[in-house]
Write an enzyme that holds these catalytic residues in place. Structure first.
Site, PDB file in Angstrom:
ATOM      1  N   LYS A 133       7.723  23.491 -14.298  1.00  0.00           N
ATOM      2  CA  LYS A 133       6.830  22.359 -14.033  1.00  0.00           C
ATOM      3  C   LYS A 133       6.441  22.323 -12.556  1.00  0.00           C
ATOM      4  O   LYS A 133       5.287  22.055 -12.212  1.00  0.00           O
ATOM      5  CB  LYS A 133       7.467  21.031 -14.456  1.00  0.00           C
ATOM      6  N   GLU A 139      10.320  18.791 -25.212  1.00  0.00           N
ATOM      7  CA  GLU A 139       9.637  19.230 -23.993  1.00  0.00           C
ATOM      8  C   GLU A 139      10.231  20.550 -23.500  1.00  0.00           C
ATOM      9  O   GLU A 139       9.509  21.414 -22.994  1.00  0.00           O
ATOM     10  CB  GLU A 139       9.742  18.166 -22.893  1.00  0.00           C
ATOM     11  N   ASN A 146       0.234  19.955 -21.650  1.00  0.00           N
ATOM     12  CA  ASN A 146      -0.126  19.091 -22.781  1.00  0.00           C
ATOM     13  C   ASN A 146      -0.018  19.801 -24.124  1.00  0.00           C
ATOM     14  O   ASN A 146      -0.421  19.241 -25.152  1.00  0.00           O
ATOM     15  CB  ASN A 146      -1.553  18.556 -22.616  1.00  0.00           C
ATOM     16  N   ARG A 164      -2.471  22.442 -15.074  1.00  0.00           N
ATOM     17  CA  ARG A 164      -1.539  21.392 -15.503  1.00  0.00           C
ATOM     18  C   ARG A 164      -1.781  20.974 -16.952  1.00  0.00           C
ATOM     19  O   ARG A 164      -0.887  20.479 -17.627  1.00  0.00           O
ATOM     20  CB  ARG A 164      -1.614  20.181 -14.555  1.00  0.00           C
ATOM     21  N   ARG A 208       0.813  -1.236   0.000  1.00  0.00           N
ATOM     22  CA  ARG A 208       0.000   0.000   0.000  1.00  0.00           C
ATOM     23  C   ARG A 208       0.835   1.270   0.000  1.00  0.00           C
ATOM     24  O   ARG A 208       0.355   2.342   0.379  1.00  0.00           O
ATOM     25  CB  ARG A 208      -0.976   0.013   1.176  1.00  0.00           C
ATOM     26  N   LYS A 214       3.317  11.694 -11.225  1.00  0.00           N
ATOM     27  CA  LYS A 214       2.546  10.715 -12.003  1.00  0.00           C
ATOM     28  C   LYS A 214       3.370   9.437 -12.158  1.00  0.00           C
ATOM     29  O   LYS A 214       4.535   9.491 -12.557  1.00  0.00           O
ATOM     30  CB  LYS A 214       2.220  11.260 -13.392  1.00  0.00           C
ATOM     31  N   HIS A 260       0.272  12.678 -29.141  1.00  0.00           N
ATOM     32  CA  HIS A 260      -0.097  11.322 -28.731  1.00  0.00           C
ATOM     33  C   HIS A 260      -0.749  10.550 -29.871  1.00  0.00           C
ATOM     34  O   HIS A 260      -0.511   9.357 -30.044  1.00  0.00           O
ATOM     35  CB  HIS A 260      -1.060  11.374 -27.536  1.00  0.00           C
ATOM     36  N   GLU A 279      -4.308  17.802 -12.305  1.00  0.00           N
ATOM     37  CA  GLU A 279      -4.686  18.145 -13.669  1.00  0.00           C
ATOM     38  C   GLU A 279      -6.156  18.544 -13.813  1.00  0.00           C
ATOM     39  O   GLU A 279      -6.857  18.084 -14.706  1.00  0.00           O
ATOM     40  CB  GLU A 279      -4.361  16.976 -14.605  1.00  0.00           C
ATOM     41  N   HIS A 290       0.680  17.937 -27.206  1.00  0.00           N
ATOM     42  CA  HIS A 290       0.544  16.524 -26.869  1.00  0.00           C
ATOM     43  C   HIS A 290      -0.748  15.893 -27.379  1.00  0.00           C
ATOM     44  O   HIS A 290      -0.797  14.687 -27.600  1.00  0.00           O
ATOM     45  CB  HIS A 290       0.635  16.325 -25.353  1.00  0.00           C
ATOM     46  N   HIS A 329       8.602  10.300 -28.634  1.00  0.00           N
ATOM     47  CA  HIS A 329       7.599  11.187 -28.043  1.00  0.00           C
ATOM     48  C   HIS A 329       7.890  12.640 -28.437  1.00  0.00           C
ATOM     49  O   HIS A 329       7.007  13.375 -28.866  1.00  0.00           O
ATOM     50  CB  HIS A 329       7.633  11.010 -26.522  1.00  0.00           C
TER      51      HIS A 329
HETATM   52 MG    MG Z   1       5.436  14.690 -22.803  1.00  0.00          MG
END
Ligand code: MG
Length: 352
Positions: free
Chosen positions: A220, A184, A238, A234, A120, A142, A245, A230, A241, A258
């Site tokens: 960031k 980035e 993106n 936040r 946990r 994340k 993506h 988010e 992105h 990426h």
């Molecule tokens: Mg990225």
């Protein structure tokens, strides 16, 4: 050593300094509650930096074990997590012991998720070794894995105890991986910092990489402190992105990085936004020039309708609308809500 603190439910420091991995043990020592450390790393990174990290941890009195998995995104799945759990249990890890994530984004995401869920939740330390993970994935808590339906669909928000960034690890990156992270870096300039963007134009990022990393991490940090989960700001991270993506998905996540996909995504959305009269003309050209300077592509063969349909299937699209990130100007961004039915029409303006 430069240090930034991230305020969160569990606050943590990010340290940046050349050569820092050889001193990781002494940085971790005052934070550790237990005596066992497991280095989770991959078959590319461990042979280069594993010994240095292990020796430093042992020197600080930790009992060190290792879990090394095959390098690459294909490893980022639940079966690898299960193997990490098995290693932890076989080595008698208790709730007070900790994991050290040594590697790029895949390693940090998986080691973090294993830490978030084993018994946990146990502590973990991020030692990101790629530019992408240093400026992006190691900050913001994340963690997660891919499942066959999509990337990062399973995961948790789980803060590290500390993030240790050693810019010297970038010396062993291939030019392609360096470029991957630069997309980035350019994104941070676009969304939040004209001075950063101008510096990237005027200087060679590799020469001032320590300062660049600090600038990106501090942008960031500020964003995730205000909106870790988010709900709002936040989302600005993106930028590029939504389409990026989709491009990665269209390639089946092989044959394109990426960063390459995100770079193209920034170009298309900004050109569409220029045509729509939202972003000042000339902005896209500046972004394109910067991408080219750092060996990133500015176009891709993926058809726009495929980009749009891919974006609409993303976990970030909900209900009948989708949020896209646009620039008021370089260094100043905002989110715009579009009806899902409007997305293809909007990005098609990039071809007008
Ligand atoms: Mg990225």
């Amino acid at each position: 050593m430069k240090t930034l603190n991230v305020k969160s439910v569990r606050s943590y420091d990010i340290h940046i300094e050349r050569g820092l991995i050889s001193r990781c043990g002494e940085i971790i020592k005052p934070l550790a509650r237990g005596g066992k450390a497991m280095i989770v790393s991959d078959t590319n990174v461990y042979p280069i930096y594993g010994d240095t990290v292990k020796k430093s941890l042992e020197h600080s009195g930790f009992e060190v074990s290792t879990h090394i998995f095959p390098a690459g995104e294909a490893s980022k799945q639940l079966s690898t997590i299960a193997e990490i759990y098995n290693s932890l249990a076989d080595n008698g890890f208790s709730r007070k012991d900790f994991i050290v994530a040594l590697g790029g984004g895949v390693t940090g995401d998986m080691a973090g998720f294993a830490a978030a869920t084993y018994q946990r939740g146990i502590d973990f330390v991020q030692i990101p070794t790629s530019l992408l993970s240093q400026v992006d994935s190691s900050v913001g808590s994340k963690t997660g894995v891919d499942i066959k339906q999509g990337k990062n669909l399973v995961g948790a928000f789980w803060q590290p105890s500390v993030v240790i960034i050693d810019p010297d690890t970038l010396n062993t990156l291939t030019p392609e991986f360096f470029a991957d992270g630069m997309a980035e870096v350019i994104k941070y300039g676009c969304i939040k910092s004209l001075p950063l963007f101008e510096r990237l134009e005027q200087e060679n990022a590799a020469d001032i990489i320590e300062e660049i990393i600090y600038d990106c991490v501090s942008i960031k940090r500020d964003v995730v402190e205000r909106d870790e989960h988010e709900a709002g700001e936040r989302m600005l991270l993106n930028f590029g992105h939504t389409l990026g993506h989709s491009i990665e998905k269209a390639y089946g996540y092989t044959g394109i990085t990426h960063g390459q996909a995100v770079g193209v995504g920034m170009v298309i959305i900004t050109r569409a936004s220029e045509t729509a009269g939202i972003t000042p003309s000339g902005t896209t050209e500046r972004i394109e020039n910067l991408l080219k300077k750092y060996n990133l592509p500015i176009t891709d063969k993926t058809p726009l309708d495929e980009m749009a349909s891919g974006a609409l299937g993303d976990k970030k699209a909900s209900g009948d609308s989708i949020n896209i990130v646009l620039l008021n100007k370089i260094g100043d961004s905002f989110t715009k809500k579009l009806k899902k039915t409007e997305l293809l029409g909007f990005i098609s303006k990039s071809e007008l």
